[in-house]
Write an enzyme that holds these catalytic residues in place. Structure first.
Site, PDB file in Angstrom:
ATOM      1  N   GLU A 128      12.675  -9.394   9.591  1.00 35.91           N
ATOM      2  CA  GLU A 128      13.191  -8.680   8.417  1.00 35.91           C
ATOM      3  C   GLU A 128      14.244  -7.658   8.872  1.00 35.91           C
ATOM      4  OE1 GLU A 128      10.257  -6.399   6.218  1.00 35.91           O
ATOM      5  OE2 GLU A 128      11.017  -7.161   4.322  1.00 35.91           O
ATOM      6  N   GLU A 187       1.251  -6.109  -0.799  1.00 33.43           N
ATOM      7  CA  GLU A 187       2.596  -6.646  -1.079  1.00 33.43           C
ATOM      8  C   GLU A 187       3.447  -6.284   0.134  1.00 33.43           C
ATOM      9  OE1 GLU A 187       3.508  -8.422  -3.537  1.00 33.43           O
ATOM     10  OE2 GLU A 187       2.209  -7.973  -5.229  1.00 33.43           O
ATOM     11  N   LYS A 240       0.136   7.537  -2.739  1.00 33.08           N
ATOM     12  CA  LYS A 240       0.961   8.231  -1.745  1.00 33.08           C
ATOM     13  C   LYS A 240       2.276   7.483  -1.613  1.00 33.08           C
ATOM     14  CE  LYS A 240       1.900   7.775   2.510  1.00 33.08           C
ATOM     15  NZ  LYS A 240       3.326   8.125   2.490  1.00 33.08           N
ATOM     16  N   GLU A 293       7.146   9.184   2.304  1.00 28.61           N
ATOM     17  CA  GLU A 293       7.531  10.585   2.546  1.00 28.61           C
ATOM     18  C   GLU A 293       9.038  10.775   2.385  1.00 28.61           C
ATOM     19  OE1 GLU A 293       6.146   8.419   4.516  1.00 28.61           O
ATOM     20  OE2 GLU A 293       6.717   8.604   6.621  1.00 28.61           O
ATOM     21  N   PRO A 314       6.359   2.143  -0.764  1.00 28.79           N
ATOM     22  CA  PRO A 314       7.504   2.290   0.151  1.00 28.79           C
ATOM     23  C   PRO A 314       8.666   3.048  -0.502  1.00 28.79           C
ATOM     24  CG  PRO A 314       7.634   0.169  -0.919  1.00 28.79           C
ATOM     25  CD  PRO A 314       6.463   0.877  -1.538  1.00 28.79           C
ATOM     26  N   SER A 350       5.606  -2.623   4.724  1.00 29.10           N
ATOM     27  CA  SER A 350       5.882  -3.617   5.768  1.00 29.10           C
ATOM     28  C   SER A 350       4.618  -4.393   6.136  1.00 29.10           C
ATOM     29  CB  SER A 350       6.416  -2.900   7.007  1.00 29.10           C
ATOM     30  OG  SER A 350       5.420  -2.030   7.511  1.00 29.10           O
ATOM     31  N   CYS A 400      12.608  -6.528  -0.783  1.00 34.01           N
ATOM     32  CA  CYS A 400      11.745  -7.484  -0.082  1.00 34.01           C
ATOM     33  C   CYS A 400      12.024  -8.915  -0.513  1.00 34.01           C
ATOM     34  CB  CYS A 400      10.291  -7.115  -0.302  1.00 34.01           C
ATOM     35  SG  CYS A 400       9.932  -6.843  -2.040  1.00 34.01           S
TER      36      CYS A 400
END
Ligand code: NAD
Length: 493
Positions: free
Chosen positions: A379, A246, A171, A174, A146, A225, A280
């Site tokens: 959240e 996670e 990855k 972005e 993330p 998420s 988180c």
């Protein structure tokens, strides 16, 4: 150049480009090209080709490369901190004092841990055999991370995987790919062979999805998420891949009536606002004994008002922006809906003036929140703390556990027995006593319930990134064995 494949930075053939922007002022930090499925194939092929060599390198060889990696990172710490601060909108103090040193410490930890992969002792369990345990690398890890701690998350994904002998294609988000690319480049400079660490830039649907589905990827490792995590789980199910998740969190911050109130107030402010609440494990639900509730709310509000929002390049800035306009709008909309049923004590606005070109949002304290309301259950991932009062210890634990998430929690008390009970009863992967947020490379991080499963950091992460193989050696040296009676009635003849 935004794809790091087989030890080299390259352009994607997709022709799709995107600008990475500084969330504090909207300025362009860099233009990146997005990978396409051909790049995913190239990266996975490079990781697959590197696996036999890297997995059979000695622990000392892997450890040596990681030690050099830590040294090189240290020598470029300021450059990395500046880049992390700009792409993610982090105050430079946070990047310098938390993100970068935390990551370097993780690299140093895994350089030692690489030499400590263990299994149970070899033994003679049947009497006629010797059994031994091999702890083996899994293969190519397909990993997705993330935007909230781009560098640290790259480290958490890459380091245990490669220390255990796997190779990886990561990855990153972005929105924040730049420090993951730099991290991989420096790893290669340090002597980690080409193909061991590959990084692809692009969106979840265009790059993440083909990576998850790739037949040569042996394991999926995802941080993000809970919503996207369920997609990852589905991808793992269709191809029977091992998976480590996670996911999101909604950490309770429980203040019992004997707590050190001043410590709890400071802990709540730092624990809820770290990384502008985009953490988180951040404190999001303050569950406070009624006898302390009013003083706690007043104390947190007073400190919230003193927190300095400002340019992220300035050392005095305490709080940076949220990651994007979309995310700021999401946080603001949740606070607006909360206003209808609870009290916004302070905050609840985006500042104007010099900060209007960034995605800033004021520290926001919401009091008297209904435990069933959206602001308490969902959240927010912003600088927002919802407070509610309780009357008995049982009620506090019930409220703390009343969430689909189970990542982190803290309890504040000076009573040892209360702490012992609460830490046992709160359902989350980590429980702090009289603190919130502190992490350490030697100890595991990971969730329960819809916060996912598996561990990052610590040697526990090797349980995710290794397979335990049983090898059984015959000790009798005979052609005919007693157990053959299951097939030959009389194995002796
Ligand atoms: P996100 O789930 O939206 O995205 C995470 C990553 O998944 C990004 O790289 C994104 O491009 C990719 N992705 C999105 N859709 C995809 C798809 N369909 N297929 C494959 N990849 C896809 O999360 P985010 O907004 O980047 O990060 C915030 C979330 O991460 C929060 O929920 C937070 O709690 C969580 N988080 C958890 C931890 C932890 O350790 N448990 C740590 C940091 C962040």
């Amino acid at each position: 150049m935004s794809q790091f494949i087989n030890g080299t930075l390259s352009h994607s053939s997709s022709g799709n480009t995107a600008v990475v922007r500084d969330p504090s002022n909207g300025e362009a930090v860099s233009t990146v090209s997005y990978a396409d499925s051909g790049d995913v194939d190239r990266a996975v092929a490079a990781a697959k080709a590197a696996f036999p060599g890297w997995s059979s390198a000695t622990p000392a060889e892997r450890s040596g490369a990681l030690t050099t990696f830590a040294t090189l990172l240290e020598s470029r710490a300021e450059e990395i901190a500046q880049l992390e601060s700009r792409q993610a909108g982090k105050p430079i103090r946070l990047a310098r004092e938390f993100d970068v040193p935390g990551t370097i410490d993780n690299v140093a930890f895994f350089s030692g841990a690489a030499r400590n992969l263990e299994g149970k002792a070899t033994g003679e369990y049947s009497g006629s055999h010797t059994s031994s345990i091999r702890r083996e690398a899994i293969g190519v890890i397909g990993s997705i991370s993330p935007w909230n701690y781009p560098l640290q998350m790259a480290g958490w994904k890459i380091l245990p995987a490669i220390a255990a002998g796997n190779t990886i294609v990561l990855k990153p988000s972005e929105l924040t790919p730049l420090t993951s690319l730099l991290f991989a480049e420096i790893a290669t400079e340090a002597g980690i062979p080409p193909g061991v660490v590959n990084v692809l830039t692009g969106t979840g649907s265009e790059v993440g999805a083909p990576l998850l589905q790739h037949p040569d990827v042996d394991m999926l490792s995802f941080t993000g998420s809970t919503r996207v995590g369920k997609t990852v789980l589905e991808a793992a199910a269709t191809s029977a891949k091992r998976v480590h998740l996670e996911l999101g969190g909604k950490a309770p911050f429980v203040v019992f009536d004997d707590a050190d109130l001043e410590a709890a107030i400071h802990g709540a402010v730092a624990g809820s606002l770290i990384n502008t609440g985009q953490d988180c494990t951040a404190a999001t639900r303050a569950i406070v004994h009624r006898s302390l509730y009013r003083d706690f709310v007043d104390g947190v509000a007073e400190l919230y008002r003193k927190v300095v929002l400002g340019a992220t390049s300035v050392d005095d800035t305490d709080l940076g922006p949220l990651i994007s306009r979309n995310h700021r709008d999401h946080v603001a909309a949740m606070v607006e809906r909360a206003r209808r049923e609870a009290r916004v004590v302070t905050g609840g606005r985006s500042p104007g003036g010099a900060l209007a070109s960034g995605f800033y949002y004021e520290p926001t304290l919401i009091a008297d929140a209904d435990p069933n309301s959206e602001i308490v259950r969902e959240e927010v991932f912003g600088p927002v703390l919802a407070a509610m009062a309780f009357d008995s210890d049982d009620e506090a634990i019930r409220l703390a556990n009343d969430t689909p998430y189970g990542l982190a929690a803290s309890v504040w008390t000076r009573d040892l027995y209360r702490a012992l009970n609460a830490t046992q009863q709160v359902r989350s992967g980590c429980v702090w006593v009289n603190d919130h947020i502190s992490i350490i490379s030697e100890m595991p991080h990971g969730g329960m319930k819809q916060s996912g499963f598996g561990k990052d950091m610590s040697t526990y992460s090797f349980d995710e990134y290794t397979i335990v193989k049983h090898v059984m050696y015959d000790r009798t040296g005979t052609a005919r064995r007693d157990w053959h009676r299951t097939i030959f009635r009389n194995p002796g003849n």
